[in-house]
Design an enzyme around this catalytic site. Structure first.
Site, PDB file in Angstrom:
ATOM      1  N   GLU A  18      11.894 -19.319   3.214  1.00  0.00           N
ATOM      2  CA  GLU A  18      12.160 -19.001   1.925  1.00  0.00           C
ATOM      3  C   GLU A  18      13.895 -19.237   2.090  1.00  0.00           C
ATOM      4  OE1 GLU A  18       9.486 -15.515  -0.267  1.00  0.00           O
ATOM      5  OE2 GLU A  18      11.586 -14.862   0.809  1.00  0.00           O
ATOM      6  N   VAL A  34       0.626  -6.314  -0.220  1.00  0.00           N
ATOM      7  CA  VAL A  34       1.742  -6.858  -0.407  1.00  0.00           C
ATOM      8  C   VAL A  34       2.527  -6.489   0.868  1.00  0.00           C
ATOM      9  CG1 VAL A  34       3.864  -7.113  -1.609  1.00  0.00           C
ATOM     10  CG2 VAL A  34       1.862  -6.698  -2.755  1.00  0.00           C
ATOM     11  N   ALA A  89      14.226 -10.085   4.798  1.00  0.00           N
ATOM     12  CA  ALA A  89      14.498  -8.529   4.840  1.00  0.00           C
ATOM     13  C   ALA A  89      13.302  -7.850   5.071  1.00  0.00           C
ATOM     14  CB  ALA A  89      15.037  -8.340   3.217  1.00  0.00           C
ATOM     15  N   GLY A 108       1.691  -9.425   5.850  1.00  0.00           N
ATOM     16  CA  GLY A 108       2.039 -10.600   6.540  1.00  0.00           C
ATOM     17  C   GLY A 108       3.438 -10.363   7.140  1.00  0.00           C
ATOM     18  N   ASP A 109       4.297  -9.959   6.249  1.00  0.00           N
ATOM     19  CA  ASP A 109       5.725  -9.530   6.931  1.00  0.00           C
ATOM     20  C   ASP A 109       5.661  -8.628   7.728  1.00  0.00           C
ATOM     21  OD1 ASP A 109       6.811 -11.665   5.091  1.00  0.00           O
ATOM     22  OD2 ASP A 109       7.550 -10.199   3.457  1.00  0.00           O
TER      23      ASP A 109
HETATM   24  P1  ADP Z   1      -0.385 -12.744   4.256  1.00  0.00           P
HETATM   25  O1  ADP Z   1      -0.213 -11.406   3.297  1.00  0.00           O
HETATM   26  O2  ADP Z   1       0.723 -13.270   4.605  1.00  0.00           O
HETATM   27  O3  ADP Z   1      -1.532 -13.579   3.599  1.00  0.00           O
HETATM   28  P2  ADP Z   1      -2.643 -11.578   5.650  1.00  0.00           P
HETATM   29  O4  ADP Z   1      -3.313 -11.163   4.321  1.00  0.00           O
HETATM   30  O5  ADP Z   1      -3.523 -12.365   6.478  1.00  0.00           O
HETATM   31  O6  ADP Z   1      -1.314 -12.088   5.422  1.00  0.00           O
HETATM   32  O7  ADP Z   1      -2.276 -10.219   6.278  1.00  0.00           O
HETATM   33  C1  ADP Z   1      -1.525 -10.050   7.397  1.00  0.00           C
HETATM   34  C2  ADP Z   1      -2.082  -8.830   8.543  1.00  0.00           C
HETATM   35  O8  ADP Z   1      -2.193  -7.684   7.857  1.00  0.00           O
HETATM   36  C3  ADP Z   1      -3.623  -9.223   8.840  1.00  0.00           C
HETATM   37  O9  ADP Z   1      -3.675  -9.972  10.001  1.00  0.00           O
HETATM   38  C4  ADP Z   1      -4.269  -7.920   9.225  1.00  0.00           C
HETATM   39  O10 ADP Z   1      -3.617  -7.334  10.388  1.00  0.00           O
HETATM   40  C5  ADP Z   1      -3.495  -7.079   8.156  1.00  0.00           C
HETATM   41  N1  ADP Z   1      -4.237  -6.665   7.174  1.00  0.00           N
HETATM   42  C6  ADP Z   1      -4.297  -7.494   5.810  1.00  0.00           C
HETATM   43  N2  ADP Z   1      -5.086  -7.159   5.027  1.00  0.00           N
HETATM   44  C7  ADP Z   1      -5.868  -6.038   5.612  1.00  0.00           C
HETATM   45  C8  ADP Z   1      -6.694  -5.306   5.136  1.00  0.00           C
HETATM   46  N3  ADP Z   1      -7.514  -5.250   3.992  1.00  0.00           N
HETATM   47  N4  ADP Z   1      -7.234  -4.597   6.130  1.00  0.00           N
HETATM   48  C9  ADP Z   1      -6.558  -4.108   7.346  1.00  0.00           C
HETATM   49  N5  ADP Z   1      -5.622  -4.960   7.691  1.00  0.00           N
HETATM   50  C10 ADP Z   1      -5.220  -6.211   6.801  1.00  0.00           C
HETATM   51 NA    NA Z   2       1.709  -2.695   1.260  1.00  0.00          NA
END
Ligand code: ADP
Ligand code: NA
Length: 301
Positions: free
Chosen positions: A137, A246, A42, A249-250
């Protein structure tokens, strides 16, 4: 623009705020309770739809109040739900406790998601290829059927191999584009969690690709690194004030699918998805944090 079909989970997140996380056997009073639509399927569908892709979520909801609320939420987001089955029993549910420091405890009940069946995919005609996007999932065998059907029908297939399920390793070679974070990469490639872009690229190179387009590793604040053919492409994230990661990644996965569906090449689509995820981390929550198309384009300008 071509369309995006997400085959994935829908959950009702039941979120209780607590002063601290309960110990075993302990009862604590919550200071608030919220019901928030969630589930990777979703969330990713919302990200794709808000970016402007015609989007459908296939999977399963229960015939309960949560199922009705989730369907109404997806409708409001403009996501097609004709192939979101309504099955006996409860909808998928996540019980989430969040303490004063933002630390959490999560219990996921698969519910209806465990009964999801892969939808049929119509063979592709002319024009940009429609995009099929899945995560883990839902039952792994059904995800496998979905990816194989996508290949047969000529769709562009994306697999976000999350959460990391060792028993699903055989699937990582199936999609055109595989998307994993650092933890998932370590599980599927069989190594330790990479520190930094170069280690991630080296570890990702160990994954089987069978001529697929790309392996994409998301690296949080370090952005993403993608193996595309023989090339290694790093797209850094913007430095932004982070509220909550949170759903980042989605957001990345949904917007990547939408950008590819509108015909962007892979490098442009990666930049678009990184820009979108950089906006999602500046807003609380997951589905509700997904940016609108205009906000993403403004970020890229
Ligand atoms: P997941 O939540 O699946 O572990 P990530 O933490 O790698 O995924 O985050 C996914 C994408 O979100 C990253 O590739 C980046 O582009 C963006 N992102 C995540 N954390 C940050 C951050 N602290 N600052 C800027 N972009 C972020
Ligand atoms: Na968020």
């Amino acid at each position: 623009m071509s369309h995006v079909l997400v085959f994935g989970s829908a959950n009702m997140d039941v979120v209780a705020r607590v002063p601290r996380l309960p110990l075993p056997g302990e009862t604590l009073a919550a200071s608030s309770l919220a019901h928030v639509p969630g589930g990777k399927g979703a969330n990713q569908a919302v990200a794709a739809a808000r970016f402007g892709a015609p989007c459908e979520l296939a999977g399963a909801l229960g015939k309960d109040d949560h199922g009705r609320s989730l369907a109404a939420f997806l409708d409001r987001e403009g996501i097609a739900t004709g192939r979101l089955a309504r099955v006996e029993g409860p909808s998928g549910l996540a019980l989430i406790a969040i303490d004063a420091e933002g630390e959490n405890q999560i219990i996921v009940v698969a519910g209806a998601n465990a009964q999801a069946q892969a939808p049929d995919l119509a063979p592709v005609g002319g024009g940009p290829r429609p995009v099929a996007l899945a995560q883990f999932e839902l039952p792994v065998d059904e995800v496998e059927r979905f990816l194989l059907a996508a290949r047969r029908a000529g769709w562009l297939s994306l697999l976000n191999a999350a959460p990391a399920l060792a028993e699903a390793t055989r699937l990582v070679a199936l999609p055109d584009i595989l998307i994993v974070n650092e933890t998932e990469l370590a599980v599927f490639a069989g190594g330790r969690v990479p520190a930094g872009v170069d280690e991630a690229a080296a570890l990702a190179a160990r994954l089987p690709r069978k001529g697929a387009m790309a392996t994409v590793v998301t690296l949080g604040a370090d952005g993403v690194v993608a193996l595309v053919g023989e090339a290694v492409l790093h797209v850094p994230a913007q430095v932004v004030p982070v509220v909550d990661t949170v759903g980042a990644g989605d957001c990345f996965c949904g917007v990547l699918a939408a950008a590819l569906a509108e015909g962007q090449d892979l490098e442009a689509a990666l930049r678009t998805a990184v820009a979108a995820a950089g906006l999602a981390v500046q807003r609380p929550g997951a589905a509700d944090a997904m940016p609108l198309r205009a906000q993403v384009l403004a970020q890229l300008a």
